[in-house]
Every structure is written in structure tokens, then in C-alpha cells.
Design a protein around this motif. Structure first.
Motif, PDB file in Angstrom:
ATOM      1  N   ALA A 107       8.878   5.440  -9.008  1.00 38.01           N
ATOM      2  CA  ALA A 107       9.192   5.786  -7.623  1.00 38.01           C
ATOM      3  C   ALA A 107       8.046   5.394  -6.705  1.00 38.01           C
ATOM      4  O   ALA A 107       8.271   4.887  -5.588  1.00 38.01           O
ATOM      5  CB  ALA A 107       9.487   7.279  -7.508  1.00 38.01           C
ATOM      6  N   SER A 108       6.822   5.618  -7.159  1.00 34.86           N
ATOM      7  CA  SER A 108       5.654   5.244  -6.358  1.00 34.86           C
ATOM      8  C   SER A 108       5.614   3.737  -6.120  1.00 34.86           C
ATOM      9  O   SER A 108       5.310   3.272  -5.015  1.00 34.86           O
ATOM     10  CB  SER A 108       4.376   5.694  -7.062  1.00 34.86           C
ATOM     11  OG  SER A 108       4.344   7.107  -7.190  1.00 34.86           O
ATOM     12  N   LYS A 109       5.946   2.963  -7.152  1.00 37.87           N
ATOM     13  CA  LYS A 109       5.959   1.505  -7.022  1.00 37.87           C
ATOM     14  C   LYS A 109       7.070   1.046  -6.072  1.00 37.87           C
ATOM     15  O   LYS A 109       6.886   0.100  -5.301  1.00 37.87           O
ATOM     16  CB  LYS A 109       6.127   0.860  -8.397  1.00 37.87           C
ATOM     17  CG  LYS A 109       4.886   0.978  -9.282  1.00 37.87           C
ATOM     18  CD  LYS A 109       5.101   0.300 -10.625  1.00 37.87           C
ATOM     19  CE  LYS A 109       3.851   0.398 -11.496  1.00 37.87           C
ATOM     20  NZ  LYS A 109       4.054  -0.229 -12.837  1.00 37.87           N
ATOM     21  N   ILE A 110       8.212   1.713  -6.144  1.00 36.08           N
ATOM     22  CA  ILE A 110       9.313   1.360  -5.243  1.00 36.08           C
ATOM     23  C   ILE A 110       8.904   1.572  -3.792  1.00 36.08           C
ATOM     24  O   ILE A 110       9.122   0.724  -2.918  1.00 36.08           O
ATOM     25  CB  ILE A 110      10.571   2.189  -5.569  1.00 36.08           C
ATOM     26  CG1 ILE A 110      11.176   1.727  -6.891  1.00 36.08           C
ATOM     27  CG2 ILE A 110      11.603   2.073  -4.446  1.00 36.08           C
ATOM     28  CD1 ILE A 110      12.321   2.593  -7.377  1.00 36.08           C
ATOM     29  N   ILE A 111       8.285   2.717  -3.528  1.00 37.35           N
ATOM     30  CA  ILE A 111       7.862   3.023  -2.161  1.00 37.35           C
ATOM     31  C   ILE A 111       6.799   2.029  -1.696  1.00 37.35           C
ATOM     32  O   ILE A 111       6.817   1.558  -0.557  1.00 37.35           O
ATOM     33  CB  ILE A 111       7.335   4.470  -2.078  1.00 37.35           C
ATOM     34  CG1 ILE A 111       8.494   5.449  -2.304  1.00 37.35           C
ATOM     35  CG2 ILE A 111       6.674   4.733  -0.723  1.00 37.35           C
ATOM     36  CD1 ILE A 111       8.071   6.891  -2.446  1.00 37.35           C
ATOM     37  N   ALA A 112       5.885   1.675  -2.610  1.00 38.34           N
ATOM     38  CA  ALA A 112       4.825   0.734  -2.248  1.00 38.34           C
ATOM     39  C   ALA A 112       5.356  -0.684  -2.042  1.00 38.34           C
ATOM     40  O   ALA A 112       4.918  -1.400  -1.132  1.00 38.34           O
ATOM     41  CB  ALA A 112       3.749   0.731  -3.335  1.00 38.34           C
TER      42      ALA A 112
END
Length: 200
Positions: free
Chosen positions: A58-63
Motif C-alpha cells: 500500500a505504501s508503494k502504491i501511494i508513493a
């Protein structure tokens, strides 16, 4: 973005299945505590690993995609759901741990405890679809399951109180109470999951 979100949803489906497997493990230990705690610990560890994976992805998606609006709300919701499943697994695991260290499970407590476990299984199966299709009727259904779980917990607690004078040692009495409380708590967590459906 859609592909990454679908991968997250698949991880959440896996976590739900693992929680159901843990609950089935708990029910088996009611009759067979010799099955032990190690298997439950392994399942809980797998759930924890999947929660970390959801958080990482999820963090990678947001980034990478900087989602906004409904897309961002959807990704944030998946983080909430992963946390809820982790808490569900932790509660069931703790009940299994306490059951396995009890010398014996009094026969009168088994029927209400099984009833409680059956209601919680229904909550685990019937609440997650609200993440896809929320409605006021489905929320009312979740509240009804929650009320059923609360009533079953109170019934089990009443039986436990009648057993206490018959020789349950203090530690066994404490373990029995926490076994029931942890299982009942799962229904509350499913209500929290239903609220995530409302948020979405």
C-alpha cells in the motif's frame, strides 16, 4: 494501479481464510488440546506477515501512483482491514494458547462456547462482502450477529460462574473467561470491518 489494488485484495482474502482456519483450529482444541499451540502460532505468524505485506504494498502504491479521491480511500481501507484481520487472528490465537494449557475443559461450558464460535464464524464469513457492496440492510445484519455473539458470551459466562464454586482453580477460571472474551471480541472486530465498508 488497478492491478496493484487487486493484489492487495487477494492478500486480504488470504488473511480472512487464515482467520477462519484459526477459528476451526480453536474448535478442534475444545476436544483435542493435544493438538497443541504450535500450529496456531504458525497461522498467526502467517497472518502477521501478510499484514506487513499489505502495509508495504500500500505504501508503494501511494508513493508510485499518488492516488486521490476514491482510489486513495480504497487503499487506506485495505490498511484498516489488514489491521482488523491481524487483531482477529491474535485474539483467536490467544484463546487457543489458554485452552491448550487448561488441564480439562468442563463439559457444561462446551455447548455455549461452541455456539459462540459458530456465531463468530458466521461474522467472519458474512461481514467482508460489505467491503464490496455496502447497504443499510447488510449493516443491520452485522449488528444482529454482534448481538447474538454478545448473548452467547453472556450465557457462557453465566455457566462459568456456576462452575467456579465446584473447584475451578483461580488460574483456570481466569483462562476460561479470557478464552470466551477473546472469541467474542472477534464479532466486535467484524463490526469494525463493516464500518470500513461504510467508509469506502
Amino acid at each position: 494501479l488497478d492491478e496493484e489494488a487487486a493484489a492487495l485484495e487477494a492478500l486480504l482474502d488470504t488473511m480472512q481464510a487464515q482467520c477462519l482456519e484459526l477459528l476451526a483450529y480453536f474448535v478442534r482444541t475444545l476436544d483435542a488440546p493435544e493438538e497443541g499451540y504450535a500450529g496456531a502460532k504458525a497461522l498467526d505468524t502467517a497472518v502477521n506477515a501478510n499484514e506487513i505485506e499489505v502495509n508495504t504494498r500500500a505504501s508503494k502504491i501511494i508513493a508510485n501512483y499518488a492516488p486521490i479521491g476514491s482510489d486513495l480511500r480504497h487503499i487506506l481501507s485495505m490498511l484498516k482491514v489488514a489491521y482488523i484481520y491481524e487483531r482477529v487472528a491474535d485474539n483467536i490465537k490467544n484463546s487457543i494458547k489458554r485452552r491448550c494449557r487448561l488441564a480439562a475443559l468442563p463439559a457444561p461450558i462446551q455447548p455455549p462456547l461452541r455456539t459462540l464460535a459458530n456465531i463468530v464464524e458466521k461474522a467472519l464469513r458474512e461481514t467482508p462482502p460489505m467491503l464490496i457492496e455496502y447497504s443499510a440492510d447488510s449493516m443491520s445484519h452485522v449488528f444482529e450477529i454482534r448481538r447474538e455473539a454478545s448473548a452467547a458470551y453472556k450465557q457462557a459466562l453465566a455457566v462459568l460462574h456456576t462452575l467456579s464454586p465446584q473447584g475451578l482453580v483461580a488460574q483456570d477460571n481466569s483462562d476460561m473467561h479470557l478464552i470466551m472474551r477473546n472469541i467474542e471480541r472477534v464479532s466486535t472486530l467484524m463490526l469494525d470491518l463493516a464500518k470500513v465498508g461504510h467508509y469506502i
